[in-house]
Scaffold this motif. Sequence first.
Motif, PDB file in Angstrom:
ATOM      1  N   LEU A 116      13.497  14.759 -17.019  1.00  0.00           N
ATOM      2  CA  LEU A 116      12.417  15.710 -17.827  1.00  0.00           C
ATOM      3  C   LEU A 116      12.656  15.367 -19.130  1.00  0.00           C
ATOM      4  CD1 LEU A 116      14.151  19.463 -15.663  1.00  0.00           C
ATOM      5  CD2 LEU A 116      11.468  18.163 -16.325  1.00  0.00           C
ATOM      6  N   LYS A 117      14.189  14.638 -19.466  1.00  0.00           N
ATOM      7  CA  LYS A 117      14.260  14.073 -21.094  1.00  0.00           C
ATOM      8  C   LYS A 117      13.620  12.649 -20.984  1.00  0.00           C
ATOM      9  CE  LYS A 117      17.671  11.833 -22.967  1.00  0.00           C
ATOM     10  NZ  LYS A 117      19.637  11.681 -23.503  1.00  0.00           N
ATOM     11  N   GLN A 118      13.308  12.030 -20.564  1.00  0.00           N
ATOM     12  CA  GLN A 118      12.163  10.941 -20.421  1.00  0.00           C
ATOM     13  C   GLN A 118      10.809  10.917 -21.345  1.00  0.00           C
ATOM     14  OE1 GLN A 118      10.797   8.437 -17.162  1.00  0.00           O
ATOM     15  NE2 GLN A 118      11.435   6.555 -18.945  1.00  0.00           N
ATOM     16  N   ARG A 119      10.671  12.479 -20.499  1.00  0.00           N
ATOM     17  CA  ARG A 119       9.380  13.171 -20.773  1.00  0.00           C
ATOM     18  C   ARG A 119       8.855  13.662 -21.281  1.00  0.00           C
ATOM     19  NH1 ARG A 119       6.740  17.996 -17.107  1.00  0.00           N
ATOM     20  NH2 ARG A 119       8.271  18.765 -17.931  1.00  0.00           N
ATOM     21  N   ASP A 120       9.909  14.638 -22.540  1.00  0.00           N
ATOM     22  CA  ASP A 120      10.176  15.212 -23.298  1.00  0.00           C
ATOM     23  C   ASP A 120      10.048  14.385 -24.227  1.00  0.00           C
ATOM     24  OD1 ASP A 120      10.464  17.970 -21.890  1.00  0.00           O
ATOM     25  OD2 ASP A 120      12.535  17.466 -22.439  1.00  0.00           O
ATOM     26  N   SER A 121      10.568  13.040 -24.337  1.00  0.00           N
ATOM     27  CA  SER A 121      10.740  12.185 -25.788  1.00  0.00           C
ATOM     28  C   SER A 121       9.389  11.096 -25.507  1.00  0.00           C
ATOM     29  CB  SER A 121      11.996  11.335 -25.498  1.00  0.00           C
ATOM     30  OG  SER A 121      12.282  10.524 -23.942  1.00  0.00           O
ATOM     31  N   GLY A 122       8.923  11.032 -24.079  1.00  0.00           N
ATOM     32  CA  GLY A 122       7.870  10.466 -24.081  1.00  0.00           C
ATOM     33  C   GLY A 122       8.610   8.765 -23.663  1.00  0.00           C
ATOM     34  N   VAL A 123       7.429   8.481 -22.555  1.00  0.00           N
ATOM     35  CA  VAL A 123       7.959   6.771 -22.479  1.00  0.00           C
ATOM     36  C   VAL A 123       7.554   5.964 -23.493  1.00  0.00           C
ATOM     37  CG1 VAL A 123       7.089   7.597 -19.929  1.00  0.00           C
ATOM     38  CG2 VAL A 123       4.924   7.674 -21.298  1.00  0.00           C
ATOM     39  N   THR A 124       7.711   4.942 -22.913  1.00  0.00           N
ATOM     40  CA  THR A 124       7.749   4.101 -24.152  1.00  0.00           C
ATOM     41  C   THR A 124       6.900   2.502 -23.336  1.00  0.00           C
ATOM     42  OG1 THR A 124       9.722   3.196 -24.091  1.00  0.00           O
ATOM     43  CG2 THR A 124       9.418   4.166 -25.724  1.00  0.00           C
ATOM     44  N   ARG A 125       6.959   2.947 -22.097  1.00  0.00           N
ATOM     45  CA  ARG A 125       5.539   1.507 -22.072  1.00  0.00           C
ATOM     46  C   ARG A 125       5.703   2.071 -19.811  1.00  0.00           C
ATOM     47  NH1 ARG A 125      10.168  -2.199 -18.308  1.00  0.00           N
ATOM     48  NH2 ARG A 125      11.381  -0.362 -17.615  1.00  0.00           N
ATOM     49  N   SER A 126       4.586   1.552 -19.800  1.00  0.00           N
ATOM     50  CA  SER A 126       3.424   2.149 -18.287  1.00  0.00           C
ATOM     51  C   SER A 126       3.138   0.924 -18.100  1.00  0.00           C
ATOM     52  CB  SER A 126       3.119   3.790 -18.691  1.00  0.00           C
ATOM     53  OG  SER A 126       1.585   3.036 -19.614  1.00  0.00           O
ATOM     54  N   LEU A 127       2.598   1.070 -16.925  1.00  0.00           N
ATOM     55  CA  LEU A 127       2.392   0.265 -15.398  1.00  0.00           C
ATOM     56  C   LEU A 127       0.328  -0.138 -16.263  1.00  0.00           C
ATOM     57  CD1 LEU A 127       3.705   0.137 -12.117  1.00  0.00           C
ATOM     58  CD2 LEU A 127       4.236  -2.116 -14.065  1.00  0.00           C
ATOM     59  N   ALA A 128       0.177  -1.278 -16.252  1.00  0.00           N
ATOM     60  CA  ALA A 128      -1.195  -1.354 -16.357  1.00  0.00           C
ATOM     61  C   ALA A 128      -1.839  -2.276 -15.522  1.00  0.00           C
ATOM     62  CB  ALA A 128      -2.019  -1.595 -17.762  1.00  0.00           C
ATOM     63  N   GLY A 129      -3.280  -2.215 -15.689  1.00  0.00           N
ATOM     64  CA  GLY A 129      -4.104  -3.634 -15.442  1.00  0.00           C
ATOM     65  C   GLY A 129      -4.085  -4.237 -16.034  1.00  0.00           C
ATOM     66  N   LEU A 130      -4.420  -5.141 -15.355  1.00  0.00           N
ATOM     67  CA  LEU A 130      -5.060  -6.283 -16.527  1.00  0.00           C
ATOM     68  C   LEU A 130      -6.087  -7.175 -15.458  1.00  0.00           C
ATOM     69  CD1 LEU A 130      -1.704  -8.771 -18.113  1.00  0.00           C
ATOM     70  CD2 LEU A 130      -3.070  -6.412 -18.770  1.00  0.00           C
ATOM     71  N   LYS A 131      -7.201  -7.275 -16.877  1.00  0.00           N
ATOM     72  CA  LYS A 131      -8.065  -8.646 -15.933  1.00  0.00           C
ATOM     73  C   LYS A 131      -7.819  -9.954 -17.296  1.00  0.00           C
ATOM     74  CE  LYS A 131     -12.245  -5.224 -14.204  1.00  0.00           C
ATOM     75  NZ  LYS A 131     -13.095  -4.984 -14.367  1.00  0.00           N
ATOM     76  N   ILE A 132      -8.264 -10.893 -16.254  1.00  0.00           N
ATOM     77  CA  ILE A 132      -7.352 -12.172 -16.518  1.00  0.00           C
ATOM     78  C   ILE A 132      -8.791 -12.594 -16.758  1.00  0.00           C
ATOM     79  CG2 ILE A 132      -5.479 -13.667 -16.995  1.00  0.00           C
ATOM     80  CD1 ILE A 132      -3.597 -11.498 -16.108  1.00  0.00           C
ATOM     81  N   ASP A 133      -9.342 -13.771 -17.668  1.00  0.00           N
ATOM     82  CA  ASP A 133     -10.397 -14.317 -16.871  1.00  0.00           C
ATOM     83  C   ASP A 133     -10.059 -16.225 -17.158  1.00  0.00           C
ATOM     84  OD1 ASP A 133     -12.685 -13.264 -17.128  1.00  0.00           O
ATOM     85  OD2 ASP A 133     -12.559 -12.786 -19.783  1.00  0.00           O
ATOM     86  N   ASP A 134     -10.609 -16.950 -17.121  1.00  0.00           N
ATOM     87  CA  ASP A 134     -10.030 -18.543 -16.774  1.00  0.00           C
ATOM     88  C   ASP A 134     -10.030 -18.562 -14.850  1.00  0.00           C
ATOM     89  OD1 ASP A 134      -9.810 -20.930 -17.453  1.00  0.00           O
ATOM     90  OD2 ASP A 134      -7.784 -20.272 -19.249  1.00  0.00           O
TER      91      ASP A 134
END
Length: 368
Positions: free
Chosen positions: A281-299
């Motif tokens: 609850l405390k983290q939700r109220d203060s806001g997350v500072t990082r999160s999981l995401a996808g990456l597309k990487i060429d090469d």
Amino acid sequence: MPGFPIFASRRVRQTPFTERVESAPLSGYTVYNHMLLPATFSSLEDDYAHLKKYVQIWDVAAERQVEIKGPDAHKLATMMSARDLRKAVPGKCYYAPLTDANGGMLNDPIALCLAADRFWFSIADSDVLYWALGLAEGLGLNVEISEPDVSPLAIQGPLADQLMTAVFGAEVSQLKFFNFGYFDWRGHSLLIARSGWSKQGGFEIYLHDTAFGLQLWDDIWQAGEPFSVRAGCPNLIERIEGGLLSFGNDMTRSDTPLECGLDKYCSLDSDVEFIGKSALLKQRDSGVTRSLAGLKIDDEPLRPVANTTPCRSGDTPCGYITSAVFSPDFDSNLAIAMLSHEISRDGQTIEAYLDGQWRQAVCTTLPF
């Protein structure tokens, strides 16, 4: 990454299906919950292509069950799970993140309500048994905590319904997602759920007695021959494409469910009390500072990563990759990464350090 033999012992246990797994073209094991878990058979790419077209039989006995049984079982299960299990009913499966007092992820099991006073937590790779034992002892709860002789066998792939119908009858195909029922097999009542760690669809059979493992495998194998059945296992390429998170890889005790995009499985707005709720609850109220995401990487195609690798935005560190692999169907390298929240939005371009060089990567939401 080079492979080395893994030797079974009382610490690294075999499964009821090991003999059949090793007669297939097994090429690699990993260890999961102190047990052997197949990691590859023909090859990562060939296993992936077959899984997306046919049907596979997976030895996932390493997905151990932590059984909580007794008058206080419901109380303990509710206390452990960030998802409100107070209205859990028999026949349903519930994805239920477990957190510590600081909101850190301890595991992300599937909770099965067998009865009002009996639950199974079908766990990922961590020692939930000892967590449950400690809580029960410390709080003086009237429960029995055990790891029962239950070994899941998964049937996954587009032809899973046809194969399961051939073995267990048409009724099994009527199961809805994350529901389970009991089905007869050679005079035994087997718990079967429509679930599994792939996006191709399928079932998990909870075998209740090690002695019947080889016979169950053989019956399914024989019935599966018209459907081109193969031995398989959770596949790295397929699970990254589908955005399926791996506890211990993509999320650990250092991460919270809110950072991992699992908000909807955390009952923060209900009056249920669970371990870690106040921190979340405390983290939700203060806001997350990082999160999981996808990456597309060429090469050039990447080798699968075994450790986290850094990411940067300009010259500023912005997170790290947790899993990465080349996807033949996407014709691109795909990765899951824990990134600064403001960086992780769709279309943001960053760099990731992979195979000894910085590569351009584009952020995207999961699944791909």
